[in-house]
Write an enzyme that holds these catalytic residues in place. Structure first.
Site, PDB file in Angstrom:
ATOM      1  N   CYS A 116       0.806  -1.236   0.000  1.00 10.14           N
ATOM      2  CA  CYS A 116       0.000   0.000   0.000  1.00 10.14           C
ATOM      3  C   CYS A 116       0.836   1.281   0.000  1.00 10.14           C
ATOM      4  CB  CYS A 116      -0.952   0.003   1.195  1.00 10.14           C
ATOM      5  SG  CYS A 116      -2.199  -1.295   1.134  1.00 10.14           S
ATOM      6  N   HIS A 256      -3.237   7.382   2.890  1.00 10.39           N
ATOM      7  CA  HIS A 256      -3.650   6.091   2.359  1.00 10.39           C
ATOM      8  C   HIS A 256      -4.970   5.695   3.018  1.00 10.39           C
ATOM      9  CE1 HIS A 256      -3.850   1.984   1.178  1.00 10.39           C
ATOM     10  NE2 HIS A 256      -3.554   1.516   2.374  1.00 10.39           N
ATOM     11  N   ASN A 286     -10.200   0.156   0.350  1.00  8.98           N
ATOM     12  CA  ASN A 286      -8.745   0.231   0.201  1.00  8.98           C
ATOM     13  C   ASN A 286      -8.356  -0.309  -1.169  1.00  8.98           C
ATOM     14  OD1 ASN A 286      -5.978   0.019   0.314  1.00  8.98           O
ATOM     15  ND2 ASN A 286      -5.894  -1.108   2.232  1.00  8.98           N
TER      16      ASN A 286
END
Length: 329
Positions: A116, A256, A286
């Protein structure tokens, strides 16, 4: 001569049409909308449907939109850095596949996998090519088809992830805008808590690995959450301290989108109010490498030349980092 910075001169994104709601997930796995929203902040996520479609297909939409905005052709691109955890194939690189699909005949490229944190890593890496004078136009793509590696029988992970892709164009800037600083970190000791068990060279695909469902995301949520809350928040605060920035100096925090509670902890640690935080996790979940560029795309109309942005991310491995960026247009 003014110092050359690598500035974002265009941004675009793409999310698939299909919306997977919490209500639909209730019919797939034992969970509830209330449980998901209270723990993650996610209400729905997008899923890429269609035979043979990979992350590069989403990237084509994002990049073509970017090129149209900037008024340039794909042949003007020097380099493509494709940040992804779910490439179309183990090889060749999705950057190369994307280059062929968009007609970037003069670009070389490679994939970057930092889970990520990949887009943060890619942005910092791309900036070096611009600052060194090696390249004039660098594409940084961040995207993932997480639905391809999610176990929809595992309620701890299938509620989190979605599909999507964003892209930015970096060009030289001598006005004092662009990537000003970055801090990148990693700790491989975090691997056991968030990884994919099989499919690599250490444990290649076999009947055994497929039967054991080892080609999907494995996560020990509590351990990951604790590490992410601390380190993503700390690195964002650290880059502010290192550059003498106060909360008042920060125009936007671009975090994020892993978990709303992690986002809140990061903004709190920085002293930045919620009105300055880009959040779309409720609609997209996500998207791994796609979260930060998708935020920039959605907030583009609210960004002004000279705005101070702090980007922060955390990913499996563990990886984490932050970028201090001044918006260039």
């Amino acid at each position: 001569m003014s110092k050359i910075h690598a500035a974002i001169t265009a941004v675009h994104g793409y999310v698939p049409d299909y919306i997977l709601t919490n209500k639909e997930l209730e019919s797939i796995v034992e969970t509830t909308d209330e449980w998901i929203v209270s723990r993650t902040g996610i209400k729905e996520r997008r899923i890429l449907k269609g035979e043979g479609l990979g992350v590069s297909d989403m990237a084509v939409h994002a990049v073509n939109g970017l090129l149209e905005k900037r008024g340039i052709s794909a042949e003007e691109i020097d380099l493509i850095i494709f940040c992804t955890t779910t490439p179309d194939l183990p090889f060749p690189a999705s950057a190369n596949i994307l280059g062929a699909k968009i007609g970037a005949k003069n670009a070389w490229g490679y994939d970057l996998n930092a889970a990520c944190s990949g887009f943060i890593y890619g942005l910092s890496t791309a900036a070096q090519f611009i600052e060194a004078g090696k390249h004039q136009k660098v594409l940084v793509v961040g995207g993932d088809k997480m639905s391809s590696i999610v176990n929809y029988k595992d309620r701890t992970t299938c509620i989190i992830f979605g599909d999507g892709c964003g892209a930015v164009l970096l060009e030289p800037n001598e006005e004092g805008n662009g990537v000003m600083d970055s801090i990148l970190r990693s700790d491989g000791n975090g691997m056991p808590y968030l990884h994919q068990k099989a499919g690599g060279s250490a444990r290649p695909a076999s009947h055994e690995t497929v039967d054991a469902n080892e080609h999907v995301v494995y996560q020990e949520g509590q351990a990951v959450f604790k590490f992410a809350v601390t380190n993503m928040a700390n690195v964002a605060a650290e880059i502010m301290d290192r550059n003498g920035l106060t909360a008042d100096d920060v125009t936007w925090l671009v975090p994020h989108q892993a978990n709303k509670r992690i986002i809140d902890a990061t903004s709190s640690r920085m002293g930045v109010g919620s009105e300055k935080v880009m959040v779309n996790i409720d609609r997209y979940g996500n998207t791994t490498n796609g979260t930060i560029p998708l935020c920039l795309w959605e907030w583009e109309s609210q960004l002004n030349k000279g705005d101070t942005l702090i980007l922060a991310a955390f990913g499996g491995g563990f990886t984490w980092g932050s970028v201090y960026l001044k918006w260039a247009y």
